[in-house]
Design a protein around this motif. Structure first.
Motif, PDB file in Angstrom:
ATOM      1  N   GLY A 156       0.833  -1.194   0.000  1.00 54.66           N
ATOM      2  CA  GLY A 156       0.000   0.000   0.000  1.00 54.66           C
ATOM      3  C   GLY A 156       0.865   1.241   0.000  1.00 54.66           C
ATOM      4  N   ASP A 210      -0.393   7.318  -1.938  1.00 56.81           N
ATOM      5  CA  ASP A 210      -1.490   7.858  -2.749  1.00 56.81           C
ATOM      6  C   ASP A 210      -2.799   7.092  -2.543  1.00 56.81           C
ATOM      7  OD1 ASP A 210      -0.877   5.505  -4.005  1.00 56.81           O
ATOM      8  OD2 ASP A 210      -0.463   6.375  -5.969  1.00 56.81           O
ATOM      9  N   GLY A 211      -2.846   6.197  -1.539  1.00 57.48           N
ATOM     10  CA  GLY A 211      -4.049   5.427  -1.261  1.00 57.48           C
ATOM     11  C   GLY A 211      -4.203   4.185  -2.102  1.00 57.48           C
ATOM     12  N   SER A 212      -3.197   3.849  -2.909  1.00 54.62           N
ATOM     13  CA  SER A 212      -3.298   2.690  -3.797  1.00 54.62           C
ATOM     14  C   SER A 212      -2.808   1.416  -3.116  1.00 54.62           C
ATOM     15  CB  SER A 212      -2.479   2.923  -5.068  1.00 54.62           C
ATOM     16  OG  SER A 212      -1.100   3.039  -4.767  1.00 54.62           O
ATOM     17  N   THR A 262      -4.769  -3.914  -8.889  1.00 58.97           N
ATOM     18  CA  THR A 262      -4.608  -2.785  -7.980  1.00 58.97           C
ATOM     19  C   THR A 262      -5.979  -2.294  -7.499  1.00 58.97           C
ATOM     20  OG1 THR A 262      -4.623  -1.186  -9.796  1.00 58.97           O
ATOM     21  CG2 THR A 262      -2.477  -2.039  -9.108  1.00 58.97           C
ATOM     22  N   SER A 273      -7.723   1.127  -4.690  1.00 60.19           N
ATOM     23  CA  SER A 273      -7.347   2.376  -4.033  1.00 60.19           C
ATOM     24  C   SER A 273      -8.478   2.911  -3.169  1.00 60.19           C
ATOM     25  CB  SER A 273      -6.948   3.434  -5.063  1.00 60.19           C
ATOM     26  OG  SER A 273      -8.062   3.804  -5.857  1.00 60.19           O
ATOM     27  N   SER A 276      -5.796   3.252   7.197  1.00 59.79           N
ATOM     28  CA  SER A 276      -5.286   4.464   6.576  1.00 59.79           C
ATOM     29  C   SER A 276      -5.123   5.589   7.582  1.00 59.79           C
ATOM     30  CB  SER A 276      -6.228   4.916   5.451  1.00 59.79           C
ATOM     31  OG  SER A 276      -7.368   5.566   5.983  1.00 59.79           O
TER      32      SER A 276
END
Length: 440
Positions: A115, A118-120, A134, A136, A158
């Motif tokens: 991870g 950029d949140g991906s 992938t 996100s 996150s």
């Protein structure tokens, strides 16, 4: 119940992550290094620290067999290291070249997920080293990830503070918003899966955050539906921002890392009634100090107290304690008032640390000098032929075979069903026991 058993202070900057294998503990830091320790006595391995990243290392994780260690960094790579030599096995470059903040192996080593800032999320086929798919989460940074014991789901956390459950097709099955008010820093599933009513799978998920809390969640799975089954257990930890946590696959231990540059190893016991009887069989894993591990604290001499101060990083108080002839009995009687008035320790932070360390001494069990991992959980005697059962614990072969033959096929330690009766010789533990026995 949670109790501190040791503290590691080798890193030069914030500790960002901790990871266990069956025999090793790995930690990584903003100092660009990964350090690897033996869980037998928490001494550092000869090839440690590992250096290869150009920027701070955010996360590290072992492959289930313990053969590999993966680490990821702001340099946008995930590096896989060989654990027999410390050499680099492979390098994965994250799509988009965004800084990689987290990585995790699936239980069978088929998948590696990473991870990024950029949140991906990137899901890799580890045997072929190929990128599969992938996913996100917008407007956040992915900082935590862990697979369930079955390997079919994984959790992510996150900086927004949420925990999410995903399947291998990158579908989101559940989102727990505001799991940590100030943001998630780590999450990890316990290695054993539990069974609830109607054969529902239940997983334990530990998470920690910048709110200085460790939370233990129970999550159920029915078909493709995932939901929490109870409120989390909250544990407030004694350190500045907690950055990481990790379950040991072979012992009831959790390691936590912090921005105070230290790694703490904790013993965790489940107090639920269904596990009560098996937990009574466990031997307490106590801290030991050189020279006086067999003594009760009240029997310590003045020199023992000075040795304890050095072990706890309280060298600045040695002259004060020596001048006041503090022995073990007097140490246990110290209070906030006596530290301030009699010993004239002006620093409030230092007085608080001393009181906390004394409280650990009061609650710690007395050691009989035998390392607890050398004792069979069933017989409580030193093992001669240790084997690893399906629950991940080591037992004396004769004792666990008798248990399996005369009891239901359940774990002596967890009361959960054993998935198999296959027993694997624990040669590393056997050698350690032989070396220790010869030295006595």
């Amino acid at each position: 119940m949670v109790s501190l058993i040791c503290s590691l202070q080798n890193h030069l900057d914030d500790v960002n992550w901790c990871a266990f294998s069956s025999t090793l503990l790995a930690t990584c830091s903003a100092d660009k290094t990964i350090r690897v320790y033996s869980t037998r006595d928490f001494t550092e391995l000869s090839f440690s620290p590992l250096s290869g990243h150009g920027y701070g290392v955010h996360c590290c994780c072992f492959s289930p067999c313990g053969q590999y260690l993966a680490s990821c960094s702001t340099d946008a790579t995930t590096v896989v290291w060989k654990m027999d030599t410390g050499e680099i096995e492979a390098v994965f470059e994250h799509p988009g070249r965004s800084p990689v903040r987290v990585c995790a192996f699936s239980p069978d080593s088929s998948w590696l997920v990473s991870g990024a800032s950029d949140g991906s999320l990137a899901l890799w086929d580890f045997p072929s080293r190929a990128l599969l798919r992938t996913g996100s989460v917008p407007d956040t940074t992915m900082v935590a990830c862990s697979f369930t014991p079955c390997g079919q789901l994984f959790a992510s956390g996150s900086t927004y503070g949420d925990l999410r459950i995903w399947d291998l097709s990158m579908n989101q099955l559940h989102a727990e918003k505001y799991a940590h008010d100030l943001g998630v820093t780590c999450c990890q599933f316990a290695p054993q899966m539990m069974k609830g009513m109607n054969n529902v799978s239940i997983f334990r998920l530990a998470s920690c955050g910048q709110d200085s809390l460790l939370k233990i969640w129970l999550i159920s799975r029915v078909s493709t539906t995932v939901s929490p089954v109870s409120a989390p257990l909250f544990l407030s930890l004694w350190c500045r921002y907690v950055t990481s946590c990790a379950f040991s696959p072979t012992a009831p231990l959790i390691a936590t890392g912090s921005m105070d540059k230290t790694v703490n190893v904790w013993m965790v016991e489940d107090g639920s009634s269904s596990h009560g009887e098996s937990l009574k069989q466990k031997k307490a894993f106590s801290r030991k100090w050189p020279g006086h591990s067999r003594l009760m604290v009240s029997e310590w001499s003045e020199d023992d107290v000075l040795s304890w101060l050095r072990e706890e990083g309280l060298e600045s108080l040695i002259d004060t304690f020596k001048a006041n002839n503090i022995d073990g009995a007097e140490l246990l009687s110290l209070s906030k008032e006596s530290l301030s008035t009699d010993l004239r320790i002006e620093s409030l932070g230092l007085r608080s640390k001393v009181l906390r360390k004394i409280e650990e001494l009061r609650t710690a069990p007395v050691s009989n000098g035998i390392p607890d991992e050398f004792l069979c959980p069933i017989t409580h005697e030193i093992m001669k032929d240790p084997v690893i059962a399906a629950d991940g614990y080591s037992y004396e072969r004769e004792a666990i075979e008798s248990w399996i033959n005369t009891k239901t096929r359940s774990s002596p330690m967890t009361n959960l069903p054993l998935q198999t009766t296959l027993l694997t010789p624990n040669r590393t533990l056997k050698m350690a026991i032989c070396r220790w026995t010869s030295s006595q």
